[in-house]
Design a protein around this motif. Structure first.
Motif, PDB file in Angstrom:
ATOM      1  N   UNK A 254       9.611   4.430   8.976  1.00 42.95           N
ATOM      2  CA  UNK A 254      10.744   4.018   8.137  1.00 42.95           C
ATOM      3  C   UNK A 254      10.229   3.624   6.750  1.00 42.95           C
ATOM      4  N   UNK A 255       9.152   2.822   6.750  1.00 41.59           N
ATOM      5  CA  UNK A 255       8.572   2.360   5.479  1.00 41.59           C
ATOM      6  C   UNK A 255       8.158   3.555   4.611  1.00 41.59           C
ATOM      7  N   UNK A 256       7.451   4.498   5.197  1.00 36.61           N
ATOM      8  CA  UNK A 256       6.951   5.643   4.424  1.00 36.61           C
ATOM      9  C   UNK A 256       8.114   6.543   3.991  1.00 36.61           C
ATOM     10  N   UNK A 257       9.078   6.740   4.880  1.00 35.45           N
ATOM     11  CA  UNK A 257      10.236   7.577   4.528  1.00 35.45           C
ATOM     12  C   UNK A 257      10.998   6.958   3.359  1.00 35.45           C
TER      13      UNK A 257
ATOM     14  N   UNK B 262       0.831  -1.210   0.000  1.00 29.49           N
ATOM     15  CA  UNK B 262       0.000   0.000   0.000  1.00 29.49           C
ATOM     16  C   UNK B 262       0.863   1.257   0.000  1.00 29.49           C
ATOM     17  N   UNK B 263       1.924   1.249   0.784  1.00 25.89           N
ATOM     18  CA  UNK B 263       2.808   2.427   0.855  1.00 25.89           C
ATOM     19  C   UNK B 263       3.530   2.614  -0.481  1.00 25.89           C
TER      20      UNK B 263
ATOM     21  N   UNK C  32       9.089   7.503   0.078  1.00 28.46           N
ATOM     22  CA  UNK C  32       8.943   8.879  -0.432  1.00 28.46           C
ATOM     23  C   UNK C  32      10.276   9.632  -0.512  1.00 28.46           C
ATOM     24  N   UNK C  33      11.353   8.960  -0.126  1.00 30.11           N
ATOM     25  CA  UNK C  33      12.658   9.618  -0.126  1.00 30.11           C
ATOM     26  C   UNK C  33      13.084  10.162  -1.496  1.00 30.11           C
TER      27      UNK C  33
ATOM     28  N   UNK D  13       3.946   5.472  -5.808  1.00 35.21           N
ATOM     29  CA  UNK D  13       3.812   5.454  -7.278  1.00 35.21           C
ATOM     30  C   UNK D  13       2.725   6.429  -7.705  1.00 35.21           C
ATOM     31  N   UNK D  14       1.592   6.399  -7.002  1.00 35.04           N
ATOM     32  CA  UNK D  14       0.484   7.309  -7.341  1.00 35.04           C
ATOM     33  C   UNK D  14       0.928   8.760  -7.142  1.00 35.04           C
ATOM     34  N   UNK D  15       1.678   9.000  -6.071  1.00 39.10           N
ATOM     35  CA  UNK D  15       2.166  10.371  -5.831  1.00 39.10           C
ATOM     36  C   UNK D  15       3.084  10.818  -6.971  1.00 39.10           C
TER      37      UNK D  15
END
Ligand SMILES: NC(=O)c1ccc[n+]([C@@H]2O[C@H](COP(=O)([O-])OP(=O)(O)OC[C@H]3O[C@@H](n4cnc5c(N)ncnc54)[C@H](OP(=O)(O)O)[C@@H]3O)[C@@H](O)[C@H]2O)c1
Length: 191
Positions: free
Chosen positions: A63-66, A11-12, A69-70, A17-19
């Motif tokens: 950590x996963x989200x960072x 999901x993240x 989106x890094x 990818x959508x972003x």
């Protein structure tokens, strides 16, 4: 708006990818999601399942989200990452018998925020070379669903420090743990 479950790798990644289809830079990432599953169980009786659930959101989630989106933060050139931590994660405060939170001894939640503080420092050290600042915010005791609205601070007061850290200029700090939200009152929190 993108729906995001910070515990779910796929999901993240899909959200990133959508972003990416909407633009290739991200100025600010606030890792705000947090849970306190297990409530007030004493440490010797805290359930490992509850602790895992807390770590999935409070530790692995940021950590996963960072990570996902890094690339966008790096491209922004001066990305800002804010980790919503807590004074309960401060080892110094937990050892201070005069502290108002000395008795709030939550094995999973408190240690998850201590881990998040070290994650903040660790990422900040690496990402400084990319112009990215990573700081931890202590919002104080805010009336939200997390504490059944027992907190004495408003959401606006709690959010102010995150806004401040999200909008730091190039000379602003990194690898810090801060509370309070205005230039006049902002202060480093003890790790
Ligand atoms: N309130 C305080 O006194 C206080 C003090 C210190 C630190 N904090 C920290 O401040 C942050 C915000 O907490 P809050 O007080 O606003 O609590 P809250 O009202 O319970 O909000 C928690 C937020 O986390 C989200 N969330 C939970 N699990 C998630 C998941 N798997 N994926 C994505 N989002 C998820 C929730 O989304 P849904 O609504 O969609 O479930 C909700 O938006 C947390 O990190 C908390 O630890 C709060």
């Amino acid at each position: 708006m993108l729906a995001l479950d910070v515990t779910d790798d796929a999901n993240v990644k899909a959200a990133a990818v959508a972003y990416g289809k909407t633009g290739d830079t991200l100025d600010v990432l606030v890792n705000n999601a947090g849970v306190a599953t297990g409530g007030y169980a004493v440490p010797s009786e805290a359930s490992l399942d509850d602790m895992r659930a807390v770590y999935e959101v409070n530790v692995f989630g940021p950590v996963r989200v960072t990570h996902a989106f890094l690339p966008f933060l790096s491209k922004a050139g001066q990305g800002r990452i804010v980790m919503m931590s807590s004074s309960l994660g401060s080892i110094a405060e937990q050892l201070d018998m005069t502290s108002g939170t000395y008795g709030v001894n939550l094995l999973g939640y408190n240690s998850s925020k201590s881990a998040l503080n070290m994650i903040t420092v660790s990422l900040a050290k690496e990402l400084a070379a990319h112009g990215i600042k990573v700081n931890a915010a202590n919002p104080g005791y805010v009336a939200t669903d997390l504490n059944k609205h027992q907190g004495y601070r408003t959401v606006e007061q709690g959010a102010a420090i995150a806004v401040h850290l999200a909008t730091l200029g190039p000379m602003g700090p990194t690898a810090g743990f801060f509370n309070d939200g205005t230039e006049a009152t902002i202060g480093r929190h003890a790790w």
